[in-house]
Scaffold this active site. Structure first.
Site, PDB file in Angstrom:
ATOM      1  CD  GLU A 176       0.752   0.477   2.905  1.00  8.25           C
ATOM      2  OE1 GLU A 176       0.531   1.702   2.968  1.00  8.25           O
ATOM      3  OE2 GLU A 176       1.695  -0.207   3.618  1.00  8.25           O
ATOM      4  CD  GLU A 319       7.701   1.491  -0.506  1.00  8.93           C
ATOM      5  OE1 GLU A 319       8.227   0.668  -0.905  1.00  8.93           O
ATOM      6  OE2 GLU A 319       7.987   2.637  -0.529  1.00  8.93           O
TER       7      GLU A 319
END
Length: 351
Positions: A176, A319
């Protein structure tokens, strides 16, 4: 997508294949080692067998799905970084320069970046466009999104997994990007995991303790304003969640429906896993907890979901970085199943 269609996805999530789990256990016990001596590797091997129905599945084609979305609550000064970093980082992912890109290359994984709610107009041939809206609203003033938008974001995540699974991808990792998303995640933890707000709120991107106290106040005000329903995960997600979190809920549910393992990254991804497990308790069996984030509240959150982290490296980047680091460990578990000699084949006496 309607909530009825979401229920169809959830209905497709079945239990683990217990006969495959038993077959994996028998095979592990036949290998040239004391029973259980490979610890977590054996646990992973059994779980993968139960998910896929194969005692030595080929998971070499794997994807990291990075959902990107902005958060209106950034207006309250909850992050050390400005909101414009979200679209800037999306371009970094697409250029292959982010940490998750580097680690994915080493793990033989492909990174797919999704614009599900970035507050900017982005155009790139490698970007998956699924924008539901340009960022959430400021949840201290109004609901982060509508219920319909939350369901649409879940649908987008599930559809991406379905498409990739049709192309042969068999293992997924959640990633994300969204400045302000630890605030939304903490709010979801407080509601759905019934954690104290002060335990759920951490330092995020690196704020100091004074700003953490402010962040606690922001989360408490949002929850007090909206009274999200703990018994209705979509209600909580819509009122105090995030678009990228909702997208990851769809990724997790979609992977479970396709009988593919999904490796859950850190705090924000685990907040999505919390929502997914509330919607479908059976989906938790398809998740592998990757690492214990340095973000406050992550251990308690994992305990609520029932996940045990594979590694602990004091990371808090997100991430999908922690999840990707676990791919080689999962590969090692499967390699043990394929290549290690049995007592019988090696002519070794059992203890």
């Amino acid at each position: 997508m309607s909530e009825g269609t979401l229920e169809t996805i959830i209905a497709a999530i079945g239990p683990l294949n217990e006969s495959a789990v038993e077959a994996a256990e028998q095979h592990l016990n036949s290998l040239t080692k004391p029973p259980g001596s490979l610890g977590k590797l054996e646990e992973i091997a059994r779980q993968i067998a139960g998910i896929t129905g194969e005692i030595s599945a080929d998971l070499s084609k794997r994807a990291v799905i990075v959902m990107a979305g902005d958060h209106g609550v950034c207006e309250e000064g909850v992050s050390a970084f400005p909101a414009e970093v979200t679209p800037q980082m999306v371009l970094n992912f697409l250029a292959g320069g982010a940490a998750v890109n580097v680690l994915a290359r080493g793990a033989g994984a492909e990174v797919f970046c999704v614009d599900i709610g970035v507050n900017a107009d982005l155009s790139h041939e490698g970007l998956i466009q699924c924008k539901v809206r340009k960022g959430t609203a400021n949840m201290t003033r109004e609901a982060a999104m509508t219920r319909e938008e939350a369901v649409a974001a879940i649908a987008a995540g599930a559809a991406i997994v379905k498409d990739l699974a049709s192309k042969g991808y068999r293992m997924f990792a959640t990633g994300e990007m969204g400045i302000g998303n630890t605030t939304a995640s903490a709010a979801l933890c407080a509601v759905l995991a019934e954690m104290r707000v002060q335990d759920a709120v951490g330092l995020g991107t690196g704020i100091n303790e004074e700003r953490r106290q402010h962040k606690i106040d922001v989360v408490e005000r949002a929850i007090a304003l909206h009274s999200p329903d703990r018994r209705d995960p979509i209600d909580a997600l819509a009122k105090v969640g995030g678009l990228e979190i909702a997208g990851l809920v769809g990724v997790i549910l979609g992977a479970a429906a396709e009988r593919c393992p999904v490796v859950v990254d850190g705090f924000i991804s685990s907040a999505a896993a919390l929502v997914a497990s509330a919607l479908s308790p059976q989906s938790a069996a398809f998740m592998l907890g990757s690492h214990l984030s340095h973000e406050q509240g992550h251990r308690q959150l994992l305990d609520v979901i029932g996940l045990s982290p594979i590694i602990h490296l004091d990371m808090r980047l997100g991430e999908g970085t922690g999840a990707v680091l676990c791919f080689p460990i999962i590969d090692a578990a499967l390699r043990i199943m394929r290549e290690m000699a049995t007592f019988e084949s090696a002519g070794i006496s059992r203890g």
